[in-house]
Design a protein around this motif. Structure first.
Motif, mmCIF file in Angstrom:
data_model
loop_
_atom_site.group_PDB
_atom_site.id
_atom_site.type_symbol
_atom_site.label_atom_id
_atom_site.label_comp_id
_atom_site.label_asym_id
_atom_site.label_seq_id
_atom_site.Cartn_x
_atom_site.Cartn_y
_atom_site.Cartn_z
ATOM 1 N N UNK A 115 64.378 81.309 -68.189
ATOM 2 C CA UNK A 115 65.406 80.594 -67.437
ATOM 3 C C UNK A 115 64.834 79.742 -66.325
ATOM 4 N N UNK A 116 63.684 80.149 -65.798
ATOM 5 C CA UNK A 116 63.012 79.354 -64.772
ATOM 6 C C UNK A 116 62.237 78.196 -65.368
ATOM 7 N N UNK A 117 62.329 78.039 -66.683
ATOM 8 C CA UNK A 117 61.589 77.011 -67.419
ATOM 9 C C UNK A 117 60.089 77.207 -67.280
ATOM 10 N N UNK A 118 59.705 78.471 -67.041
ATOM 11 C CA UNK A 118 58.273 78.758 -66.901
ATOM 12 C C UNK A 118 57.546 78.658 -68.228
ATOM 13 N N UNK A 119 58.288 78.806 -69.341
ATOM 14 C CA UNK A 119 57.643 78.828 -70.641
ATOM 15 C C UNK A 119 56.843 77.589 -70.960
ATOM 16 N N UNK A 120 57.262 76.446 -70.386
ATOM 17 C CA UNK A 120 56.525 75.214 -70.673
ATOM 18 C C UNK A 120 55.170 75.184 -69.986
ATOM 19 N N UNK A 121 55.092 75.834 -68.838
ATOM 20 C CA UNK A 121 53.862 75.780 -68.052
ATOM 21 C C UNK A 121 53.161 77.127 -67.960
ATOM 22 N N UNK A 122 53.898 78.185 -68.205
ATOM 23 C CA UNK A 122 53.332 79.536 -68.185
ATOM 24 C C UNK A 122 53.727 80.222 -69.482
ATOM 25 N N UNK A 123 52.893 80.129 -70.504
ATOM 26 C CA UNK A 123 53.245 80.679 -71.821
ATOM 27 C C UNK A 123 53.563 82.168 -71.754
ATOM 28 N N UNK A 124 54.593 82.574 -72.500
ATOM 29 C CA UNK A 124 55.029 83.964 -72.535
ATOM 30 C C UNK A 124 54.953 84.471 -73.969
ATOM 31 N N UNK A 125 54.296 85.603 -74.159
ATOM 32 C CA UNK A 125 54.101 86.159 -75.491
ATOM 33 C C UNK A 125 54.579 87.600 -75.506
ATOM 34 N N UNK A 126 54.921 88.079 -76.706
ATOM 35 C CA UNK A 126 55.433 89.441 -76.842
ATOM 36 C C UNK A 126 54.315 90.470 -76.794
ATOM 37 N N UNK A 127 53.116 90.110 -77.277
ATOM 38 C CA UNK A 127 52.013 91.061 -77.359
ATOM 39 C C UNK A 127 50.730 90.436 -76.831
ATOM 40 N N UNK A 128 49.850 91.303 -76.353
ATOM 41 C CA UNK A 128 48.579 90.836 -75.793
ATOM 42 C C UNK A 128 47.746 90.131 -76.856
ATOM 43 N N UNK A 129 47.747 90.664 -78.085
ATOM 44 C CA UNK A 129 46.979 90.031 -79.150
ATOM 45 C C UNK A 129 47.409 88.600 -79.401
ATOM 46 N N UNK A 130 48.713 88.346 -79.371
ATOM 47 C CA UNK A 130 49.212 86.985 -79.551
ATOM 48 C C UNK A 130 48.752 86.076 -78.417
ATOM 49 N N UNK A 131 48.806 86.598 -77.198
ATOM 50 C CA UNK A 131 48.374 85.805 -76.046
ATOM 51 C C UNK A 131 46.890 85.477 -76.133
ATOM 52 N N UNK A 132 46.089 86.443 -76.573
ATOM 53 C CA UNK A 132 44.644 86.224 -76.671
ATOM 54 C C UNK A 132 44.325 85.119 -77.686
#
Length: 277
Positions: A115-132
């Motif tokens: 909602x803060x529109x952080x997703x465009x600049x601060x990627x959010x992932x469900x799992x650490x493996x996906x983020x890595x």
């Protein structure tokens, strides 16, 4: 020297409500990615610990940082400003640190951050493996030299030569002597105290160098009192290694990894402060 309270062992047994902030380096890839895990109920104390640990992470200046919030209890998303502040801090470094959050989609914090529109600049992932995996794809090829060494007497010499190659290739000749000295002490410590395979990395950080030595001994280093040499061993003086690193490097520290630890140091042309973790 001591390890500050926010740094806890990844092996500590915890329940779902116990607060903890842990940091671990990812020693499986060439890229220097750290994983910061925040667990427990969000309150003022946990905010202070998380913020202090984030600052230490940015001081180390990894290529990427994953903040794992899957164990954070924050039903009202009160921690959101902390992660937005971290995003600004990561983006303001040179080079910038690639930052990602790991927040399961069913948690209220995930909706709040989106909602803060952080997703465009601060990627959010469900799992650490996906983020890595995602961070590895985002990070450009850094100026980095690596070397894997056996714990043999000639290991420090080989590591010094790697530093020389880096300084000459990147036009940082003025850092050659102090960087070789610091690297030599770090590798010598790893040979003497860890006795395991050693992974050496030299990375360019703007006008300076970031040196890291990974081994498979989980014990973190600590400065000790200088010992007086024995009459029959006049050169056997213990305690000088880390003191030399402390006096030569601008910053240095250590962080646990899944298989051991990484000891790192930043060498700059004109160090303005020294800080040991």
């Amino acid at each position: 020297m001591g390890v500050s309270p926010p740094y806890l062992s990844d092996d500590t047994e915890q329940d779902d409500t116990e607060q903890s902030v842990t940091i671990r380096a990812d020693d499986g890839e060439d890229a220097a990615v750290s994983v910061l895990t925040v667990r427990g109920s969000w309150d003022a104390q946990l905010r202070l610990n998380a913020s202090a640990t984030l600052r230490r992470c940015f001081t180390e200046h990894p290529d990427g940082l994953i903040v794992d919030l899957s164990g954070l209890l924050d039903p009202h998303s009160e921690s959101a400003p902390t992660w937005m502040t971290a995003r600004h801090a990561a983006a303001g470094l040179e080079p910038p640190v690639h930052l990602a959050l790991c927040v399961p989609p069913e948690l209220p914090l995930a909706d709040r951050m989106q909602g803060l529109d952080a997703g465009r600049f601060l990627p959010i992932y469900a799992k650490v493996g996906q983020a890595r995996v995602a961070l590895a794809g985002r990070m450009p090829g850094a100026e980095r030299l690596t070397l894997t060494l056996s714990p043999e007497p000639d290991a420090p010499s080989a590591a010094r030569n790697l530093v020389s190659d880096a300084c000459l290739a990147w036009g940082l000749v003025h850092l050659l002597y102090p960087s070789r000295l610091v690297m030599s002490e770090l590798v010598t410590n790893a040979v003497e105290h860890a006795g395991t395979e050693i992974r050496v990395v030299v990375t360019r950080r703007g006008a300076g160098l970031h040196l890291s030595v990974a081994d498979r001994d989980p014990r973190l280093p600590a400065m000790i009192q200088l010992t007086r040499p024995r009459p029959d061993l006049p050169l056997d003086v213990r305690g000088r290694g880390l003191r030399t690193v402390h006096e030569t490097a601008a910053l240095w520290g250590s962080v646990p990894t899944e298989h051991g630890k990484v000891v790192w140091a930043a060498v700059r042309g004109t160090p303005d402060r020294r800080e040991a973790r």
